[in-house]
Design an enzyme around this catalytic site. Structure first.
Site, mmCIF file in Angstrom:
data_model
loop_
_atom_site.group_PDB
_atom_site.id
_atom_site.type_symbol
_atom_site.label_atom_id
_atom_site.label_comp_id
_atom_site.label_asym_id
_atom_site.label_seq_id
_atom_site.Cartn_x
_atom_site.Cartn_y
_atom_site.Cartn_z
ATOM 1 N N CYS A 107 1.008 -1.080 0.225
ATOM 2 C CA CYS A 107 -0.156 -0.245 0.067
ATOM 3 C C CYS A 107 1.098 1.202 0.001
ATOM 4 O O CYS A 107 2.216 1.234 0.289
ATOM 5 C CB CYS A 107 -0.670 -0.005 1.374
ATOM 6 N N ARG A 157 2.193 0.998 -5.825
ATOM 7 C CA ARG A 157 2.065 -0.098 -4.882
ATOM 8 C C ARG A 157 0.893 -0.647 -4.519
ATOM 9 O O ARG A 157 0.857 -1.326 -3.593
ATOM 10 C CB ARG A 157 2.711 0.969 -3.584
ATOM 11 N N TRP A 215 -3.792 -2.169 -1.329
ATOM 12 C CA TRP A 215 -3.682 -3.616 -1.992
ATOM 13 C C TRP A 215 -4.118 -4.381 -1.151
ATOM 14 O O TRP A 215 -3.540 -4.751 -0.077
ATOM 15 C CB TRP A 215 -2.135 -3.780 -2.548
ATOM 16 N N ASN A 217 0.410 0.168 6.046
ATOM 17 C CA ASN A 217 0.879 -0.353 5.247
ATOM 18 C C ASN A 217 1.565 -1.382 5.844
ATOM 19 O O ASN A 217 2.440 -1.236 6.773
ATOM 20 C CB ASN A 217 1.962 0.305 4.285
ATOM 21 N N GLY A 218 1.420 -2.893 5.216
ATOM 22 C CA GLY A 218 1.671 -4.019 5.916
ATOM 23 C C GLY A 218 0.841 -4.822 6.658
ATOM 24 O O GLY A 218 -0.527 -4.763 6.119
ATOM 25 N N GLU A 261 10.920 -15.556 -18.269
ATOM 26 C CA GLU A 261 10.599 -14.213 -18.065
ATOM 27 C C GLU A 261 9.356 -13.550 -18.884
ATOM 28 O O GLU A 261 8.615 -13.172 -18.605
ATOM 29 C CB GLU A 261 11.931 -13.315 -18.304
ATOM 30 N N LYS A 309 5.782 -12.137 -18.338
ATOM 31 C CA LYS A 309 5.168 -11.153 -18.661
ATOM 32 C C LYS A 309 3.817 -11.167 -19.362
ATOM 33 O O LYS A 309 2.907 -10.311 -19.141
ATOM 34 C CB LYS A 309 5.940 -10.304 -19.806
ATOM 35 N N GLU A 350 1.312 -11.869 -16.293
ATOM 36 C CA GLU A 350 0.795 -10.546 -15.404
ATOM 37 C C GLU A 350 0.130 -9.316 -16.347
ATOM 38 O O GLU A 350 -0.682 -8.850 -15.975
ATOM 39 C CB GLU A 350 1.931 -10.159 -14.712
ATOM 40 N N HIS A 379 9.276 -34.682 -22.023
ATOM 41 C CA HIS A 379 9.032 -35.353 -20.953
ATOM 42 C C HIS A 379 7.801 -35.056 -20.274
ATOM 43 O O HIS A 379 7.498 -35.192 -19.194
ATOM 44 C CB HIS A 379 10.217 -35.042 -20.029
ATOM 45 N N LYS A 397 3.386 -3.207 -7.383
ATOM 46 C CA LYS A 397 4.783 -3.163 -7.862
ATOM 47 C C LYS A 397 5.761 -3.703 -6.829
ATOM 48 O O LYS A 397 6.438 -4.578 -7.067
ATOM 49 C CB LYS A 397 5.078 -1.727 -7.876
HETATM 50 O O1 M6R Z 1 11.271 -5.166 -6.665
HETATM 51 P P1 M6R Z 1 11.340 -6.759 -6.845
HETATM 52 O O2 M6R Z 1 12.403 -6.990 -8.017
HETATM 53 O O3 M6R Z 1 12.047 -7.559 -5.652
HETATM 54 O O4 M6R Z 1 10.205 -7.464 -7.463
HETATM 55 C C1 M6R Z 1 10.254 -8.999 -7.437
HETATM 56 C C2 M6R Z 1 8.936 -9.193 -8.155
HETATM 57 O O5 M6R Z 1 7.809 -8.720 -7.351
HETATM 58 C C3 M6R Z 1 8.614 -8.602 -9.491
HETATM 59 O O6 M6R Z 1 9.746 -8.909 -10.299
HETATM 60 C C4 M6R Z 1 7.454 -8.992 -10.222
HETATM 61 O O7 M6R Z 1 7.442 -10.510 -10.344
HETATM 62 C C5 M6R Z 1 7.145 -8.383 -11.401
HETATM 63 N N1 M6R Z 1 5.607 -7.506 -11.421
HETATM 64 C C6 M6R Z 1 7.235 -8.919 -12.698
HETATM 65 O O8 M6R Z 1 6.938 -8.381 -13.913
#
Ligand code: M6R
Length: 591
Positions: free
Chosen positions: A2, A28, A75, A101-102, A468, A472, A475, A491, A586
């Site tokens: 948050c 956030r 969030w 936050n937390g 990776e 992408k 998400e 396999h 984020k």
């Molecule tokens: O800030 P960080 O690199 O530690 O974040 C790690 C993951 O939360 C972050 O890479 C997440 O998977 C991204 N949204 C991927 O695009």
């Protein structure tokens, strides 16, 4: 997860300023938003479900009068997404409002106790116990605010940062395992989760440490600890974070950040002086572990391959969320390479703390130089790629890779050939690859809108890029996507492939080429549609995305770009906002 902001000024109305700050920190968390201001001894709250701009349109936050205020974007963790669960939360007497936050781990027990004492709760959140505790202690201690805040912090368990506003105009904040920063402007003070919350107004900041409590009264701040002992923290001048947080000519932050990649590529190498020290820790370590989450974990996988292949250094990559389950086996004198864009990811911080308990050295690769991770590390390398606002990591991934390549280059006696000529060529290669934008847009527009599954294949270094790319797509477009080590296809995963499947093969001409072509044959004969990413076309590909010819081990840096662009256009096709995917944030600052 948050964002929280507090503001106490002398001349400017708080509400419009808080809205601006929350927009900057919306990455956030963005399921609901709220603001409280204090005017003539009365606290006013306005809050609702949706993104800042949407809710602001309806509630018109600017109507809230007062030069003191707090704000929040949420969030959801405890309690669904609803107006009632949105912050700020009031105490029973409405004399105190809190943003948090937390996670408050013992909130159930506290809530029960407070309810028995007559406190009425209006939300299902864990956060709401904070204003009620503050109210309780204010009553008990005859409005000794400082004592009330200390007692509240003492009783709360979990990781949290909160900002509270009192009807007498006092603002207080506390930082316990979640970030909180003081912004110091000429005639105003801020308390914020991120420097982005106040950078427009000041670049002077105090990064509070764990256990710090702060009060802002009469435009002066005072920091103390849970034992009421005064604490002095240095004022820092925030530097690179001043980079642009605007979208510029681009429709979305994500697209802008993808296109920024050539220009930030070598910032991570050229703006760091600590590579030698970082490498020395690796050389002297008995064992090397690499940890990170999501995209940063994928960077770690590539790092492991490169370290083994070129520097002959064995390492183990462990997802940060899994790290705790093996940390007891950590040998002393281990080095942990912790990779994190934000430097605030709870899983990473937790992993690193565990490792520290076992005497490991912490070497971190981060974008936010002032983050919690930076402050607990023995050596830090900074991406210097500017603020990444889009929730999907794009330019920070490339920044991480560049640092990793440079570290391996140094450890292997320049075997990665990262000389000036090759660096320049790499920039041009990425620029050329970005020109695939239109072609990818067309390919995506022709894909079946009902597409359910996408598979991405790669071997060796390309496997981490396959993972990776699939992250992408998941998400950004909410489509099931899976990165598969091409050799593993037979396999099991091959059973999934049929005429409805879309398979992307990452296949530049290197030692993996022939084997990947064999796998592509197997896929083709099951009728799947195939997109090839390579420097060489092949008749098996239904669509071909050409990347420039490169040195073998540099291909991963380039081949991820078409996957990022594809994920972006898929998100538009699925009518998803690529900057703010649902259910995500984020920085994931909860475990
Ligand atoms: O800030 P960080 O690199 O530690 O974040 C790690 C993951 O939360 C972050 O890479 C997440 O998977 C991204 N949204 C991927 O695009």
């Amino acid at each position: 997860m948050c964002s929280i902001i507090g503001y106490k000024g002398q001349f400017i109305e708080a509400a419009p300023l808080l809205v601006e700050s929350l927009k900057k920190m919306e990455y956030r968390g963005y399921d609901s938003v709220g603001i409280a201001t204090m005017n003539n001894g009365k606290i006013l709250i306005s809050k609702g479900v949706g993104k800042v701009a949407e809710v602001d349109k309806i509630l018109e936050f600017a109507k809230l009068p007062g030069q003191i205020g707090i704000g929040h974007t949420r969030w959801a963790t405890h309690g669904g997404v609803s107006d009632k669960n949105a912050h700020p939360h009031f105490s029973c007497n409405s004399d105190i409002a809190v943003v948090h936050n937390g996670i408050i781990e013992n909130y159930q027990e506290l809530k029960e106790k407070l309810s028995k004492e007559g406190h009425i709760f209006k939300s299902q959140t864990d956060s709401e116990v904070i204003p009620h505790l503050l109210e309780k202690y204010c009553k008990e201690f005859n409005n000794d605010y400082k004592k009330s805040i200390i007692y509240t912090c003492k009783i709360l368990k979990g990781s949290f940062a909160f900002v509270a506003i009192f009807k007498n105009g006092l603002i207080c904040g506390a930082r316990f395992d979640e970030p909180l920063i003081i912004g110091i402007a000429n005639s105003a003070l801020f308390l914020s989760s991120d420097v982005l919350g106040f950078l427009k107004h000041t670049d002077k900041a105090i990064f509070l440490d764990n256990g710090d409590i702060v009060t802002i009264d009469n435009n002066k701040y005072s920091i103390f600890d849970i034992n009421n002992k005064k604490v002095i923290r240095p004022i820092t001048q925030v530097a690179w974070e001043l980079g642009s947080t605007e979208k510029g000519k681009y429709a979305h932050h994500t697209l802008k950040e993808i296109h920024e990649q050539p220009s930030i590529l070598f910032n991570s190498i050229n703006k760091n002086n600590d590579f030698q020290q970082f490498c020395k820790f690796i050389k002297n370590a008995s064992n090397v572990y690499i940890t990170g989450s999501g995209t940063s974990y994928h960077s770690g996988l590539l790092a492991k391959n490169l370290l083994a292949k070129f520097a002959k250094i064995k390492s183990e990559v462990i997802m940060s969320s899994e790290f705790q389950y093996m940390s007891d086996t950590l040998e002393t004198n281990s080095a942990i390479i912790a990779i994190s864009q934000s430097g605030e990811t709870a899983d990473v911080i937790h992993a690193v703390k565990k490792a520290k308990e076992h005497g490991s050295k912490i070497l971190s690769i981060i974008n936010i130089s002032t983050s919690s991770l930076a402050r607990i590390s023995d050596s830090v390398l900074v991406l210097n790629c500017g603020p990444e606002i889009g929730v999907a990591a794009t330019k920070s991934f490339i920044g991480q890779l560049m640092i990793i390549y440079n570290v391996v280059n140094l450890l292997s006696g320049n075997q990665l050939s990262l000389n000036k000529i090759n660096q320049k060529k790499l920039v041009t290669d990425i620029e050329k690859t970005l020109e695939l934008d239109e072609k990818i847009k067309t390919i995506v527009s022709m894909l079946d809108s009902e597409i359910k599954d996408i598979y991405i294949l790669g071997r060796s270094l390309h496997y981490s890029i396959a993972l990776e790319g699939s992250l992408k797509i998941k998400e950004l477009a909410y489509i099931h996507a899976e990165g598969i080590a091409a050799g593993e296809l037979k396999h099991g995963p091959l059973a999934l492939i049929d005429a409805k499947s879309l398979v992307i093969v990452i296949n530049p001409v290197d030692e993996t080429y022939k084997d990947v072509i064999s796998s592509t044959h197997e896929i083709k004969s099951r009728g799947a549609k195939i997109i090839g990413i390579s420097n060489k076309n092949h008749e098996l590909y239904d669509n071909y995305l050409q990347i420039p010819e490169s040195i073998d081990h540099l291909y991963p840096i380039v081949e991820v770009i078409p996957l990022q662009i594809m994920a972006y256009y898929l998100s538009l096709k699925m009518q998803v906002d690529p900057d703010y995917p649902r259910n995500l944030a984020k920085s994931v600052t909860v475990k």
